[in-house]
Design a protein around this motif. Sequence first.
Motif, PDB file in Angstrom:
ATOM      1  N   HIS A   6       4.866 -25.301 -79.412  1.00  0.00           N
ATOM      2  CA  HIS A   6       6.245 -25.232 -78.902  1.00  0.00           C
ATOM      3  C   HIS A   6       6.304 -24.455 -77.584  1.00  0.00           C
ATOM      4  O   HIS A   6       6.992 -24.852 -76.649  1.00  0.00           O
ATOM      5  CB  HIS A   6       7.136 -24.568 -79.957  1.00  0.00           C
ATOM      6  N   ILE A   7       5.559 -23.364 -77.510  1.00  0.00           N
ATOM      7  CA  ILE A   7       5.507 -22.572 -76.275  1.00  0.00           C
ATOM      8  C   ILE A   7       4.958 -23.429 -75.127  1.00  0.00           C
ATOM      9  O   ILE A   7       5.487 -23.403 -74.009  1.00  0.00           O
ATOM     10  CB  ILE A   7       4.644 -21.292 -76.485  1.00  0.00           C
ATOM     11  N   GLU A   8       3.914 -24.199 -75.409  1.00  0.00           N
ATOM     12  CA  GLU A   8       3.311 -25.024 -74.354  1.00  0.00           C
ATOM     13  C   GLU A   8       4.270 -26.120 -73.885  1.00  0.00           C
ATOM     14  O   GLU A   8       4.310 -26.437 -72.696  1.00  0.00           O
ATOM     15  CB  GLU A   8       1.985 -25.631 -74.824  1.00  0.00           C
ATOM     16  N   ILE A  38       0.137 -26.216 -62.515  1.00  0.00           N
ATOM     17  CA  ILE A  38       0.428 -25.501 -63.766  1.00  0.00           C
ATOM     18  C   ILE A  38       1.017 -26.465 -64.801  1.00  0.00           C
ATOM     19  O   ILE A  38       0.604 -26.466 -65.969  1.00  0.00           O
ATOM     20  CB  ILE A  38       1.354 -24.289 -63.507  1.00  0.00           C
ATOM     21  N   ALA A  39       1.936 -27.333 -64.374  1.00  0.00           N
ATOM     22  CA  ALA A  39       2.522 -28.317 -65.309  1.00  0.00           C
ATOM     23  C   ALA A  39       1.416 -29.180 -65.912  1.00  0.00           C
ATOM     24  O   ALA A  39       1.435 -29.505 -67.106  1.00  0.00           O
ATOM     25  CB  ALA A  39       3.549 -29.184 -64.582  1.00  0.00           C
ATOM     26  N   ASN A  40       0.430 -29.525 -65.082  1.00  0.00           N
ATOM     27  CA  ASN A  40      -0.699 -30.328 -65.557  1.00  0.00           C
ATOM     28  C   ASN A  40      -1.518 -29.568 -66.615  1.00  0.00           C
ATOM     29  O   ASN A  40      -1.870 -30.120 -67.664  1.00  0.00           O
ATOM     30  CB  ASN A  40      -1.575 -30.694 -64.350  1.00  0.00           C
ATOM     31  N   ASP A  41      -1.785 -28.280 -66.348  1.00  0.00           N
ATOM     32  CA  ASP A  41      -2.497 -27.452 -67.344  1.00  0.00           C
ATOM     33  C   ASP A  41      -1.710 -27.370 -68.641  1.00  0.00           C
ATOM     34  O   ASP A  41      -2.270 -27.489 -69.736  1.00  0.00           O
ATOM     35  CB  ASP A  41      -2.657 -25.999 -66.837  1.00  0.00           C
ATOM     36  N   GLU A  42      -0.392 -27.132 -68.525  1.00  0.00           N
ATOM     37  CA  GLU A  42       0.429 -26.954 -69.733  1.00  0.00           C
ATOM     38  C   GLU A  42       0.464 -28.246 -70.549  1.00  0.00           C
ATOM     39  O   GLU A  42       0.455 -28.196 -71.789  1.00  0.00           O
ATOM     40  CB  GLU A  42       1.857 -26.517 -69.381  1.00  0.00           C
ATOM     41  N   ALA A  43       0.487 -29.396 -69.846  1.00  0.00           N
ATOM     42  CA  ALA A  43       0.478 -30.682 -70.550  1.00  0.00           C
ATOM     43  C   ALA A  43      -0.845 -30.848 -71.302  1.00  0.00           C
ATOM     44  O   ALA A  43      -0.872 -31.356 -72.430  1.00  0.00           O
ATOM     45  CB  ALA A  43       0.682 -31.826 -69.561  1.00  0.00           C
ATOM     46  N   ASP A  67      14.024 -20.392 -79.529  1.00  0.00           N
ATOM     47  CA  ASP A  67      14.477 -20.867 -78.227  1.00  0.00           C
ATOM     48  C   ASP A  67      14.398 -19.787 -77.155  1.00  0.00           C
ATOM     49  O   ASP A  67      15.009 -19.919 -76.098  1.00  0.00           O
ATOM     50  CB  ASP A  67      15.937 -21.353 -78.369  1.00  0.00           C
ATOM     51  N   SER A  68      13.635 -18.720 -77.408  1.00  0.00           N
ATOM     52  CA  SER A  68      13.719 -17.570 -76.501  1.00  0.00           C
ATOM     53  C   SER A  68      13.168 -17.861 -75.102  1.00  0.00           C
ATOM     54  O   SER A  68      13.669 -17.328 -74.111  1.00  0.00           O
ATOM     55  CB  SER A  68      13.014 -16.358 -77.110  1.00  0.00           C
ATOM     56  N   LEU A  69      12.152 -18.745 -75.005  1.00  0.00           N
ATOM     57  CA  LEU A  69      11.630 -19.068 -73.666  1.00  0.00           C
ATOM     58  C   LEU A  69      12.694 -19.749 -72.824  1.00  0.00           C
ATOM     59  O   LEU A  69      12.887 -19.416 -71.653  1.00  0.00           O
ATOM     60  CB  LEU A  69      10.425 -20.009 -73.783  1.00  0.00           C
ATOM     61  N   TRP A  70      13.375 -20.700 -73.440  1.00  0.00           N
ATOM     62  CA  TRP A  70      14.380 -21.426 -72.661  1.00  0.00           C
ATOM     63  C   TRP A  70      15.587 -20.538 -72.350  1.00  0.00           C
ATOM     64  O   TRP A  70      16.221 -20.680 -71.302  1.00  0.00           O
ATOM     65  CB  TRP A  70      14.781 -22.731 -73.346  1.00  0.00           C
ATOM     66  N   GLU A  71      15.895 -19.620 -73.257  1.00  0.00           N
ATOM     67  CA  GLU A  71      16.980 -18.665 -72.976  1.00  0.00           C
ATOM     68  C   GLU A  71      16.649 -17.837 -71.735  1.00  0.00           C
ATOM     69  O   GLU A  71      17.522 -17.581 -70.894  1.00  0.00           O
ATOM     70  CB  GLU A  71      17.204 -17.740 -74.179  1.00  0.00           C
ATOM     71  N   SER A  72      15.380 -17.438 -71.604  1.00  0.00           N
ATOM     72  CA  SER A  72      14.961 -16.686 -70.413  1.00  0.00           C
ATOM     73  C   SER A  72      15.071 -17.560 -69.169  1.00  0.00           C
ATOM     74  O   SER A  72      15.416 -17.082 -68.086  1.00  0.00           O
ATOM     75  CB  SER A  72      13.518 -16.204 -70.548  1.00  0.00           C
ATOM     76  N   ALA A  73      14.778 -18.843 -69.322  1.00  0.00           N
ATOM     77  CA  ALA A  73      14.886 -19.769 -68.185  1.00  0.00           C
ATOM     78  C   ALA A  73      16.337 -19.859 -67.714  1.00  0.00           C
ATOM     79  O   ALA A  73      16.625 -19.828 -66.517  1.00  0.00           O
ATOM     80  CB  ALA A  73      14.379 -21.147 -68.582  1.00  0.00           C
ATOM     81  N   GLU A  74      17.254 -19.942 -68.685  1.00  0.00           N
ATOM     82  CA  GLU A  74      18.671 -20.046 -68.326  1.00  0.00           C
ATOM     83  C   GLU A  74      19.163 -18.765 -67.659  1.00  0.00           C
ATOM     84  O   GLU A  74      19.897 -18.793 -66.678  1.00  0.00           O
ATOM     85  CB  GLU A  74      19.504 -20.347 -69.573  1.00  0.00           C
TER      86      GLU A  74
END
Length: 189
Positions: A6-8, A38-43, A67-74
């Motif tokens: 999920h993090i990836e 980086i997007a390529n590595d994460e994929a 959902d904490s990663l996306w909350e930080s993004a927002e």
Amino acid sequence: MHAITHIELNAIDLAWDIIARFRNSDLPLAFYDDWVNIANDEAKHFSMLTNYLNQNNACYGDFPAHDSLWESAEKTSDDILSRLAIVPLVLEARGLDTTPGAINKLSATGDTKAARILKIIGEEEISHVATGVRWFHHICKSRELEPASTFQLLVKSQFNGFLKPPFATYARTLAGFPRFYYEPLSKLR
Ligand SMILES: [Fe+2]
Ligand SMILES: [Fe+2]
């Protein structure tokens, strides 16, 4: 392993989000190229993990995820400097701290396949933190800001202000992330 998957997935979205959201920033093409890589590595990380889940009769989406990663993004969507401080320099750097322990635990259970996947991920994440540090410095310089105190201020205002030790100092130093940026934030609570 599902939680890491999920993090990836979030990391893929975050890499593309930084490219799309901050396209009007005064940044050179090299900035965007770095995040495409980086997007390529994460994929690749996401694919390795979903393959692992499938081989273990599971798939991504089988378990609840936070959902904490996306909350930080927002929370950091209005400023590239905040985004860099919180996503690569707090959250991805935290991954450098926690991955060795996870590898040890998985090895101890005999799951060498999972341990090997996390080892690859842990090594590649160093370069993501390094990219974050490099562009954080670049933007601080263009705004005439002192980077260490700016980082600390942003963690206090955009995160909870506290970073959980112990830190993987060796990996963080390899990423060009100086100790005096983050160590004072481990003593706030
Ligand atoms: Fe990753
Ligand atoms: Fe990453």
